[in-house]
Motif scaffolding. Structure first.
Motif, PDB file in Angstrom:
ATOM      1  N   LEU A 173       0.839  -1.200   0.000  1.00 14.34           N
ATOM      2  CA  LEU A 173       0.000   0.000   0.000  1.00 14.34           C
ATOM      3  C   LEU A 173       0.871   1.245   0.000  1.00 14.34           C
ATOM      4  O   LEU A 173       0.881   2.030   0.935  1.00 14.34           O
ATOM      5  CB  LEU A 173      -0.922  -0.012   1.231  1.00 14.34           C
ATOM      6  CG  LEU A 173      -2.001  -1.098   1.245  1.00 14.34           C
ATOM      7  CD1 LEU A 173      -2.620  -1.193   2.622  1.00 14.34           C
ATOM      8  CD2 LEU A 173      -3.073  -0.810   0.211  1.00 14.34           C
ATOM      9  N   ASN A 174       1.627   1.454  -1.082  1.00 11.60           N
ATOM     10  CA  ASN A 174       2.546   2.595  -1.122  1.00 11.60           C
ATOM     11  C   ASN A 174       1.846   3.913  -0.869  1.00 11.60           C
ATOM     12  O   ASN A 174       2.356   4.772  -0.178  1.00 11.60           O
ATOM     13  CB  ASN A 174       3.221   2.680  -2.488  1.00 11.60           C
ATOM     14  CG  ASN A 174       4.162   1.528  -2.722  1.00 11.60           C
ATOM     15  OD1 ASN A 174       4.452   0.788  -1.790  1.00 11.60           O
ATOM     16  ND2 ASN A 174       4.615   1.370  -3.932  1.00 11.60           N
ATOM     17  N   GLY A 175       0.685   4.082  -1.458  1.00 13.71           N
ATOM     18  CA  GLY A 175      -0.024   5.353  -1.374  1.00 13.71           C
ATOM     19  C   GLY A 175      -0.351   5.728   0.060  1.00 13.71           C
ATOM     20  O   GLY A 175      -0.120   6.862   0.486  1.00 13.71           O
ATOM     21  N   ASN A 176      -0.858   4.778   0.824  1.00 16.37           N
ATOM     22  CA  ASN A 176      -1.204   5.074   2.216  1.00 16.37           C
ATOM     23  C   ASN A 176       0.042   5.378   3.046  1.00 16.37           C
ATOM     24  O   ASN A 176       0.027   6.251   3.912  1.00 16.37           O
ATOM     25  CB  ASN A 176      -1.964   3.897   2.829  1.00 16.37           C
ATOM     26  CG  ASN A 176      -3.302   3.681   2.148  1.00 16.37           C
ATOM     27  OD1 ASN A 176      -3.344   3.119   1.057  1.00 16.37           O
ATOM     28  ND2 ASN A 176      -4.357   4.174   2.748  1.00 16.37           N
ATOM     29  N   ASP A 177       1.129   4.663   2.775  1.00 14.85           N
ATOM     30  CA  ASP A 177       2.384   4.923   3.488  1.00 14.85           C
ATOM     31  C   ASP A 177       2.882   6.335   3.199  1.00 14.85           C
ATOM     32  O   ASP A 177       3.354   7.042   4.092  1.00 14.85           O
ATOM     33  CB  ASP A 177       3.466   3.921   3.051  1.00 14.85           C
ATOM     34  CG  ASP A 177       3.128   2.502   3.471  1.00 14.85           C
ATOM     35  OD1 ASP A 177       2.385   2.348   4.454  1.00 14.85           O
ATOM     36  OD2 ASP A 177       3.606   1.560   2.809  1.00 14.85           O
ATOM     37  N   VAL A 178       2.782   6.735   1.944  1.00 12.17           N
ATOM     38  CA  VAL A 178       3.263   8.062   1.532  1.00 12.17           C
ATOM     39  C   VAL A 178       2.436   9.159   2.203  1.00 12.17           C
ATOM     40  O   VAL A 178       2.978  10.131   2.734  1.00 12.17           O
ATOM     41  CB  VAL A 178       3.220   8.214  -0.011  1.00 12.17           C
ATOM     42  CG1 VAL A 178       3.453   9.652  -0.432  1.00 12.17           C
ATOM     43  CG2 VAL A 178       4.255   7.294  -0.656  1.00 12.17           C
ATOM     44  N   VAL A 179       1.117   8.984   2.219  1.00 12.18           N
ATOM     45  CA  VAL A 179       0.245   9.995   2.823  1.00 12.18           C
ATOM     46  C   VAL A 179       0.503  10.106   4.320  1.00 12.18           C
ATOM     47  O   VAL A 179       0.613  11.201   4.872  1.00 12.18           O
ATOM     48  CB  VAL A 179      -1.250   9.684   2.536  1.00 12.18           C
ATOM     49  CG1 VAL A 179      -2.158  10.568   3.370  1.00 12.18           C
ATOM     50  CG2 VAL A 179      -1.538   9.867   1.044  1.00 12.18           C
ATOM     51  N   GLU A 180       0.659   8.983   4.990  1.00  9.24           N
ATOM     52  CA  GLU A 180       0.954   9.015   6.426  1.00  9.24           C
ATOM     53  C   GLU A 180       2.270   9.750   6.673  1.00  9.24           C
ATOM     54  O   GLU A 180       2.383  10.572   7.579  1.00  9.24           O
ATOM     55  CB  GLU A 180       1.041   7.590   6.973  1.00  9.24           C
ATOM     56  CG  GLU A 180       1.256   7.545   8.478  1.00  9.24           C
ATOM     57  CD  GLU A 180       1.400   6.125   8.990  1.00  9.24           C
ATOM     58  OE1 GLU A 180       0.425   5.608   9.551  1.00  9.24           O
ATOM     59  OE2 GLU A 180       2.491   5.547   8.820  1.00  9.24           O
ATOM     60  N   ASP A 181       3.244   9.463   5.821  1.00 10.32           N
ATOM     61  CA  ASP A 181       4.560  10.062   5.974  1.00 10.32           C
ATOM     62  C   ASP A 181       4.534  11.571   5.712  1.00 10.32           C
ATOM     63  O   ASP A 181       5.182  12.358   6.414  1.00 10.32           O
ATOM     64  CB  ASP A 181       5.539   9.383   5.004  1.00 10.32           C
ATOM     65  CG  ASP A 181       6.962   9.846   5.206  1.00 10.32           C
ATOM     66  OD1 ASP A 181       7.480   9.653   6.328  1.00 10.32           O
ATOM     67  OD2 ASP A 181       7.556  10.401   4.271  1.00 10.32           O
ATOM     68  N   MET A 182       3.770  11.989   4.708  1.00 10.89           N
ATOM     69  CA  MET A 182       3.689  13.405   4.355  1.00 10.89           C
ATOM     70  C   MET A 182       2.815  14.178   5.344  1.00 10.89           C
ATOM     71  O   MET A 182       2.947  15.397   5.477  1.00 10.89           O
ATOM     72  CB  MET A 182       3.103  13.584   2.946  1.00 10.89           C
ATOM     73  CG  MET A 182       3.947  13.028   1.812  1.00 10.89           C
ATOM     74  SD  MET A 182       5.571  13.792   1.675  1.00 10.89           S
ATOM     75  CE  MET A 182       5.166  15.509   1.379  1.00 10.89           C
ATOM     76  N   GLY A 183       1.921  13.482   5.984  1.00  8.43           N
ATOM     77  CA  GLY A 183       0.960  14.112   6.901  1.00  8.43           C
ATOM     78  C   GLY A 183      -0.442  13.673   6.531  1.00  8.43           C
ATOM     79  O   GLY A 183      -0.888  13.919   5.408  1.00  8.43           O
ATOM     80  N   SER A 184      -1.124  13.032   7.481  1.00  9.10           N
ATOM     81  CA  SER A 184      -2.438  12.454   7.184  1.00  9.10           C
ATOM     82  C   SER A 184      -3.508  13.530   7.089  1.00  9.10           C
ATOM     83  O   SER A 184      -4.148  13.899   8.070  1.00  9.10           O
ATOM     84  CB  SER A 184      -2.811  11.417   8.249  1.00  9.10           C
ATOM     85  OG  SER A 184      -1.884  10.361   8.217  1.00  9.10           O
ATOM     86  N   THR A 185      -3.686  14.037   5.886  1.00  8.69           N
ATOM     87  CA  THR A 185      -4.677  15.087   5.652  1.00  8.69           C
ATOM     88  C   THR A 185      -6.061  14.517   5.375  1.00  8.69           C
ATOM     89  O   THR A 185      -7.010  15.257   5.143  1.00  8.69           O
ATOM     90  CB  THR A 185      -4.250  15.950   4.440  1.00  8.69           C
ATOM     91  OG1 THR A 185      -3.946  15.071   3.353  1.00  8.69           O
ATOM     92  CG2 THR A 185      -3.042  16.799   4.761  1.00  8.69           C
ATOM     93  N   GLY A 186      -6.160  13.175   5.348  1.00  4.58           N
ATOM     94  CA  GLY A 186      -7.461  12.557   5.140  1.00  4.58           C
ATOM     95  C   GLY A 186      -7.893  12.460   3.690  1.00  4.58           C
ATOM     96  O   GLY A 186      -9.031  12.084   3.397  1.00  4.58           O
ATOM     97  N   ILE A 187      -6.989  12.775   2.770  1.00  6.12           N
ATOM     98  CA  ILE A 187      -7.356  12.760   1.343  1.00  6.12           C
ATOM     99  C   ILE A 187      -7.505  11.324   0.826  1.00  6.12           C
ATOM    100  O   ILE A 187      -6.938  10.397   1.383  1.00  6.12           O
ATOM    101  CB  ILE A 187      -6.303  13.503   0.469  1.00  6.12           C
ATOM    102  CG1 ILE A 187      -4.899  12.939   0.726  1.00  6.12           C
ATOM    103  CG2 ILE A 187      -6.390  14.987   0.707  1.00  6.12           C
ATOM    104  CD1 ILE A 187      -3.853  13.488  -0.205  1.00  6.12           C
ATOM    105  N   PRO A 188      -8.291  11.153  -0.252  1.00  2.97           N
ATOM    106  CA  PRO A 188      -8.443   9.819  -0.830  1.00  2.97           C
ATOM    107  C   PRO A 188      -7.128   9.307  -1.417  1.00  2.97           C
ATOM    108  O   PRO A 188      -6.358  10.087  -1.981  1.00  2.97           O
ATOM    109  CB  PRO A 188      -9.457  10.031  -1.963  1.00  2.97           C
ATOM    110  CG  PRO A 188     -10.006  11.388  -1.797  1.00  2.97           C
ATOM    111  CD  PRO A 188      -9.068  12.175  -0.965  1.00  2.97           C
TER     112      PRO A 188
END
Ligand SMILES: [Zn+2]
Lengths: 137, 397
Positions: B67-82
């Motif tokens: 799940l690369n996408g979810n890992d990247v979003v968590e790492d960048m900051g969980s803004t809640g985006i799809p």
């Protein structure tokens, strides 16, 4: 080889009545399948009607390659590894099928005639495990 | 439909686990680098990203099955985006770009981040390893023993029969690619190789040699895309997406992908790749003659000769002559893989389709330095991946 032999995967091919692989064919559009397909994959076929079919006999080499290094598991091979030729064969029965060639690279050519045989791919516990292969005729 | 612009691009240089380039970096760390670079290039902040489309694979990722996408979003900051995770083998990056493009074009999101990255296992890409007789890949390995590269060498051998291509001509493709790689700071290999060196490298699967097959790499790429209207806030003349397309194999495809198939009535080629490129031409109203340069998936040297012919960039059987005449070079009439190609990068599977967008963007902006295609106006890129997936995109200035 006088030792016992057994198919490397059961139910895929037979030697009874001649070496053949076991598949099926859609009787509506005449498309052959190996291994068996549960339904016809031809999008232009009007009705999937599958019947068991066994495919053997002759064909010509469309192309070929060599396994110069042992493939990773789940492939099994006899040690020391000996490079072998893998043919892509256009068979008279309508199947284009991949299989090892029993003949050495020097003898293999695109367009050469071959026939399907059952031959060992590896040995384990004093037993030969076989698969379908092709042999120049 | 909105017109879509490429606002920013970023790439982490490709490398191999343990080397000086990627060391022991995780896929999230590689992606972080690429995303930061793309955001900076675009001039936007993380909080402006409306959605992420990510190329996912079975090879890497922290939350289970890639799940690369979810890992990247968590790492960048969980803004809640799809987050949309796309799986399409080596075509996943192209698929992620297509989904991002489609959603911006359709007006669903203003700005989307497309990301792909990979930390690859060592050695040949292999199957699950499960001994399941219902898995055709298991049967192919147990009953035949067909290593991955032998699919490519079968096609290369057939071309030798059809067109008289020689092993030396295959080797020349690699010499050409590695000559360009010297000018690409993101390539894993940045050293020229001589014809003698290529021909002295051992066969991996005769007729293909070690230097002629792209290895696996670690790397990451990211691009920020947005509507043309939105792009005006950031750039007067952004690179535009002329089109993006996805296709899968046709029933008539007769390449030896599984154990068997019906003998075809006509010639054999990658139906998914041909279909996707022709679809892209049609959608964009752009023809092969309009293409300034092409980035295509060269898992091995065969593809740089075969694909341009199959897609109408040149005539069947003409590729070797064009290569010999220098027309494949960035300064030639038909530049192929001015990035240095997969053979200079190695394949970080899911990053590839996104990395190609970055390469196209730099070329169209005139930022490609020693590998620049002079006056590049239109760039075509293509990937294909396991499962019979293919993607293409055309970018223009
Ligand atoms: Zn049918």
């Amino acid at each position: 080889m006088s030792q016992q032999s057994s198919p490397c995967v059961p139910g895929l091919f037979t030697e009874e009545g001649g070496a053949r692989v076991l598949g099926n064919r859609c009787v509506t559009c005449n498309t052959p399948y190996f291994p068996k397909a549960s339904a016809c994959h031809n999008p232009r076929c009007t009705e999937s009607k599958m019947e068991d079919a066994a495919f053997g006999g002759k064909g010509v080499i469309w192309s070929y390659s060599v396994a110069d290094f042992p493939p990773p598991p789940p492939h099994k091979f006899d040690k020391p590894f000996k490079p072998y030729v893998i043919g892509v064969i256009d068979m008279e029965n309508g199947l284009r099928i991949v299989g090892q060639l029993v003949d050495p690279l020097e003898k293999v050519q695109v367009g050469a005639k071959v026939e399907l045989v059952i031959a060992p791919v590896y040995h384990e516990d004093d037993k030969a495990y076989t698969s379908w292969k092709f042999k120049l005729v | 439909m909105q017109e879509v612009a490429v606002l920013g691009v970023g790439v982490h240089r490709f490398g191999k686990t343990g080397d000086d380039i990627v060391g022991t970096k995780s896929v999230t760390q590689l992606c972080r680098h690429a995303v930061d670079m793309a955001l900076k290039d675009a001039g936007v902040s993380w909080s402006q990203i409306g959605a992420v489309t990510a190329a996912s694979s079975r090879f890497s990722g922290g939350k289970g099955w890639g799940l690369n996408g979810n890992d990247v979003v968590e790492d960048m900051g969980s803004t809640g985006i799809p987050v949309y995770n796309m799986s399409a083998g080596c075509a996943a990056g192209g698929n992620a770009f297509n989904v991002g493009y489609s959603m911006v074009a359709g007006g669903i999101y203003d700005m989307v981040l497309v990301v792909g990255g990979e930390v690859m296992p060592k050695g040949m890409i292999q199957t699950s390893g499960l001994e399941d007789p219902n898995d055709p890949e298991f049967l192919r390995q147990r009953c035949v023993g067909m290593p991955g590269p032998s699919f490519w060498s079968t096609l290369a051998r057939r071309r030798m029969f059809d067109y008289g291509t020689t092993e030396e001509q295959y080797a020349k493709v690699v010499v050409k690619a590695r000559k360009i790689s010297v000018h690409n700071p993101f390539a894993r290999f940045q050293k020229e190789v001589s014809l003698a060196e290529v021909l002295a490298s051992p066969y991996v699967s005769n007729p293909l040699r070690l230097f002629e097959i792209c290895p696996v790499s670690n790397g990451a790429a990211a691009v920020v895309i947005c509507s043309k209207e939105k792009a005006r806030q950031f750039s007067a003349n952004p690179v535009m997406v002329a089109t993006s397309a996805v296709a899968t194999v046709d029933f008539s495809d007769a390449l030896p992908r599984g154990l068997s198939g019906p003998v075809p009535a006509g010639p054999s080629f990658h139906t998914e790749s041909k279909a996707v490129v022709l679809k892209a031409f049609e959608q964009a109203g752009i023809g092969p003659k309009d293409v300034s340069f092409t980035e295509l998936q060269d898992n091995c040297c065969f593809y740089e000769l075969a694909y341009p012919e199959e897609w109408g960039l040149c005539a069947p059987g003409e590729a070797e002559r064009l290569l010999d005449a220098g027309e494949y070079a960035p300064t030639g009439r038909m530049p192929i893989n001015p990035s240095g190609g997969f053979v200079s990068f190695g394949e970080a599977t899911t990053a590839m389709g996104v990395w190609q967008i970055a390469e196209l963007t730099w070329q169209l902006r005139g930022q490609s330095g020693g590998r620049q295609v002079p006056g590049a106006k239109v760039g075509l890129c293509q990937t294909n991946g396991l499962g019979g997936n293919a993607t293409a995109a055309i970018l223009k200035r």
